[in-house]
Scaffold this motif. Sequence first.
Motif, PDB file in Angstrom:
ATOM      1  N   VAL A 421       0.988  -1.141   0.080  1.00 34.94           N
ATOM      2  CA  VAL A 421      -0.026   0.152  -0.058  1.00 34.94           C
ATOM      3  C   VAL A 421       0.962   1.202   0.119  1.00 34.94           C
ATOM      4  N   GLN A 422       0.201   2.314  -0.388  1.00 36.58           N
ATOM      5  CA  GLN A 422       0.806   3.607  -0.488  1.00 36.58           C
ATOM      6  C   GLN A 422       0.596   4.459   0.690  1.00 36.58           C
ATOM      7  N   ILE A 423       1.486   4.762   1.631  1.00 30.71           N
ATOM      8  CA  ILE A 423       1.299   5.316   3.001  1.00 30.71           C
ATOM      9  C   ILE A 423       2.703   5.173   3.876  1.00 30.71           C
ATOM     10  N   LEU A 500      -6.795  10.140  13.100  1.00 27.71           N
ATOM     11  CA  LEU A 500      -6.639   8.841  11.921  1.00 27.71           C
ATOM     12  C   LEU A 500      -7.442   9.221  10.661  1.00 27.71           C
ATOM     13  N   TYR A 501      -8.887   9.800  10.494  1.00 23.05           N
ATOM     14  CA  TYR A 501      -9.261  10.039   9.353  1.00 23.05           C
ATOM     15  C   TYR A 501      -8.523  11.056   8.540  1.00 23.05           C
ATOM     16  N   GLN A 508      -5.088   8.858   0.298  1.00 22.37           N
ATOM     17  CA  GLN A 508      -6.491   8.503  -0.708  1.00 22.37           C
ATOM     18  C   GLN A 508      -6.908   7.178  -0.255  1.00 22.37           C
ATOM     19  N   GLY A 509      -7.174   7.006   1.078  1.00 22.20           N
ATOM     20  CA  GLY A 509      -7.910   5.889   1.691  1.00 22.20           C
ATOM     21  C   GLY A 509      -9.228   6.244   2.549  1.00 22.20           C
ATOM     22  N   HIS A 510      -9.596   5.395   3.127  1.00 23.05           N
ATOM     23  CA  HIS A 510     -10.975   5.888   3.994  1.00 23.05           C
ATOM     24  C   HIS A 510     -11.283   4.758   4.886  1.00 23.05           C
ATOM     25  N   ILE A 511     -12.118   5.074   5.812  1.00 23.16           N
ATOM     26  CA  ILE A 511     -12.327   4.081   6.778  1.00 23.16           C
ATOM     27  C   ILE A 511     -13.788   4.099   7.022  1.00 23.16           C
TER      28      ILE A 511
END
Length: 532
Positions: A421-423, A500-501, A508-511
């Motif tokens: 993943v990209q983070i 965290l959000y 470019q992610g979400h929860i």
Amino acid sequence: MLKSLDNPSLPFPSMARLSSLLEIGWSALARLPQQVLHLVRGNLRAKFMVLIVSLEIVLMGAVTFVVESHQSRAIFEQARLRALSLGTGLAAISEAYLVSYDFVKLEQATERVTANEADVVYAVAHLRDGKVAAFSGRSDLQGKMLDDPISQQAVAAETPLVQHTRIAQTREPGYDVAIPVFVPGSTRKWGTIRLGFSLQRAYEAIEDTRRDILLLSFAAIVCGTLLALFLAKRISKPVDQLVVRVHQFTEGAYDRPIQVDTNDEIGYLAQTFEQMRQSLQRHLAYLAEEKRLLEETNHRLHMTQQQLVQSERLAAVGKLAAKVAHEVNNPLAIIKSAIHFLRHQSLQDDPAGGHLEIIEEEISRIAYILRDLLDISRPSPTAQPVEVNALIQSLERLLLPNLNEKRIVLQVVLDPEVPQVQISPDHLKQVLLNLVRNAEDAMPKGGHLTIQTRRSPDGVEVSVSDTGYGIPQEHLPYLFDPFFTTKAQQGGMGLGLSVLYGILKSAQGHIDVESEIGKGSTFRVFLPAWAA
């Protein structure tokens, strides 16, 4: 008993009931034609049956009338010819007796023909002056003139004459046949031979013929009715099938095909309905797909709007955090250094040392809160490819001692096929540690904690599930808002999930979160795959 017998009013109730029953019966009979007419109007099979049976009755009635008329004429004509034949034969036998005035022979001849022929009721021989020379069974009339019109016309006839009459002896319809007798070789009339021919057997034959024709007509009507019933059922069955299918179609059963067991016009009509059903079904499927796409678009729009609102809130909080951190951090660091210096300069048995230690710890907590605020506004570290499974395995060793102490069973389920993943690795650790810490707070008496990875269509899904007390549904929309917390009494600031959000959004992610009171919560983190 005597009183009841003497009371004349007792029979009236039964008469009233009888009258009521009669009225009901007449009313039912009066309504019967309307009911039959209503049935015929509303039922194709009944219309077909009534039409065919009516046509049969008319045709068979006409056939019966025509056949009976021809048969009756034929029977009467046959009877007339037979009567003429008997009369002519009797005249030929009696000609010599009449010319020779042999009355005995004449009487014998008349008696013989009456006895031998069942249809001959009487036989008469007239002299040329009209007097009776012989009359079968009536010797008392010999030598007398018969003045009835039939006898007068018979005596005066110059050619064979057949008259309709009612025979006096039997009161039966019949013929009076008169055959004039001429002298051989001359045109001079010498007398007349008559006989009464009964038509009783002819009428019986006509009645038998009529009965047979009626029976045949009735049999033909019954057979025709059965045939009409069969044809009506055969014709109306596909119509009924079509009506049932169309009725089901109008009630919303668009997936049931409209088919009938026929290849005629009804079948063509059913085929047309089936084409219409298929076309409408395709149209409904298209509308359903459009509705689904519209709902998905609306959902994405709503999520984007929520993310935009959340981003605006985080931006506002970030600006505030930057100002607060800048204005407070420097004097706070000076205060912390001074307190630290005073604490080390104080004597070991000085009571103020304990207070100074407490003050230093609280200043450290303030600094921790400021770091959380700065995390909101601080630019994100450079993203890089991260092995999610390896990072979780490294965290597992750090988490186990604390979790075991709190009687929390940790289960890690890793999908070996997940991509990178990209983070930022530090940010991903912060996200997972924050979620684990929240799960620990939700299970103060112990429980089960599950960390699981799986491949998603766009990257990797990491879920953190607990068996804690859960989150009320009314709190779920506000979980990621800054300063929203349910742990205010425990010193919570409501910044953990908002930070965290923001981290996940920058990557470019979400929860997402699912929770049920009494059963626990599941946080799902979605991160995009690394694009090399």
